[in-house]
Design a protein around this motif. Structure first.
Motif, PDB file in Angstrom:
ATOM      1  N   GLU A  21     -19.259  -3.160  -2.108  1.00 28.76           N
ATOM      2  CA  GLU A  21     -18.069  -3.211  -2.880  1.00 28.76           C
ATOM      3  C   GLU A  21     -17.145  -1.805  -2.664  1.00 28.76           C
ATOM      4  O   GLU A  21     -15.884  -1.904  -2.948  1.00 28.76           O
ATOM      5  N   THR A  22     -17.897  -0.770  -2.525  1.00 30.48           N
ATOM      6  CA  THR A  22     -17.207   0.647  -2.706  1.00 30.48           C
ATOM      7  C   THR A  22     -17.497   1.166  -1.424  1.00 30.48           C
ATOM      8  O   THR A  22     -18.751   0.969  -0.659  1.00 30.48           O
ATOM      9  N   HIS A  79      -7.659  -3.730   0.517  1.00 27.76           N
ATOM     10  CA  HIS A  79      -8.666  -2.641  -0.132  1.00 27.76           C
ATOM     11  C   HIS A  79      -9.029  -1.478   0.621  1.00 27.76           C
ATOM     12  O   HIS A  79      -9.163  -0.319   0.150  1.00 27.76           O
ATOM     13  N   THR A 124       0.740  -1.338   0.014  1.00 27.58           N
ATOM     14  CA  THR A 124      -0.114   0.074   0.094  1.00 27.58           C
ATOM     15  C   THR A 124       0.760   1.304   0.134  1.00 27.58           C
ATOM     16  O   THR A 124       0.158   2.145  -0.281  1.00 27.58           O
ATOM     17  N   GLU A 168      -6.886  -9.499   2.017  1.00 30.96           N
ATOM     18  CA  GLU A 168      -7.155  -8.740   0.624  1.00 30.96           C
ATOM     19  C   GLU A 168      -8.377  -7.357   1.203  1.00 30.96           C
ATOM     20  O   GLU A 168      -8.028  -6.501   0.586  1.00 30.96           O
ATOM     21  N   ASP A 169      -8.979  -8.069   1.853  1.00 26.47           N
ATOM     22  CA  ASP A 169      -9.965  -6.876   2.197  1.00 26.47           C
ATOM     23  C   ASP A 169      -9.396  -5.785   3.112  1.00 26.47           C
ATOM     24  O   ASP A 169      -9.619  -4.554   2.829  1.00 26.47           O
ATOM     25  N   LEU A 199     -17.523  -0.081   3.875  1.00 26.90           N
ATOM     26  CA  LEU A 199     -16.734  -1.338   3.144  1.00 26.90           C
ATOM     27  C   LEU A 199     -16.837  -2.380   4.104  1.00 26.90           C
ATOM     28  O   LEU A 199     -17.292  -3.847   3.648  1.00 26.90           O
ATOM     29  N   ARG A 250      -6.194   1.204   0.993  1.00 26.26           N
ATOM     30  CA  ARG A 250      -6.038   1.874  -0.204  1.00 26.26           C
ATOM     31  C   ARG A 250      -7.388   2.998  -0.247  1.00 26.26           C
ATOM     32  O   ARG A 250      -7.076   3.881  -0.846  1.00 26.26           O
ATOM     33  N   GLU A 251      -8.463   2.490   0.098  1.00 27.67           N
ATOM     34  CA  GLU A 251      -9.590   3.427   0.010  1.00 27.67           C
ATOM     35  C   GLU A 251      -9.168   4.598   1.117  1.00 27.67           C
ATOM     36  O   GLU A 251      -9.460   5.674   0.742  1.00 27.67           O
TER      37      GLU A 251
END
Length: 131
Positions: free
Chosen positions: A74-75, A44, A10, A40-41, A69, A47-48
């Protein structure tokens, strides 16, 4: 993945990841030996957070996106609370732009007035041909 790999993937320091955890934004699982484990969650999610901070959100303002999330969306901006943060930040940006526009107008007026008052410099001698 362990904290070092998450940090590397990241571009966030391990210290920042621990801070996210302290703030309740990131939830590490612990392996039998006590190491933090991420999936992986989590990648994500981090990164968000990074993306949102890039557009000017504070770490605290990212919380509704993180919660969105975590709830399975998903977003992070699929939830009403996240959209409300966008609206509020957009209003703040509009207010700042209006303020900057006013400052710019005042500066332009002051510059124009100063240039109008400026007399030619009597000390400047035009270039004359040399003998």
């Amino acid at each position: 993945m362990r904290i070092g790999e998450l940090a590397q993937r990241t571009g966030v320091t391990t210290r920042a990841l621990r801070f996210y955890e302290d703030q309740g934004l990131l939830q590490a699982r612990r392996s039998a030996n006590g190491y933090r484990e991420y999936d992986e969650d989590d990648l994500h999610l981090v990164r968000e957070i990074q993306t949102l901070q890039t557009v000017g959100l504070t770490l605290e303002e990212t919380r509704p996106f993180v919660e969105c999330l975590r709830s399975g969306h998903e977003t992070g901006d699929s939830c009403a609370n996240s959209i409300e943060v966008y609206r509020r930040k957009l209003e703040e940006a509009d207010a700042l732009l209006a303020r900057l526009g006013g400052i710019r107008g005042e500066l332009a007026a002051k510059l124009a007035a100063a240039l109008d008052r400026q007399a030619p410099d009597p000390c400047v001698v035009p270039d004359s041909p040399r003998p």
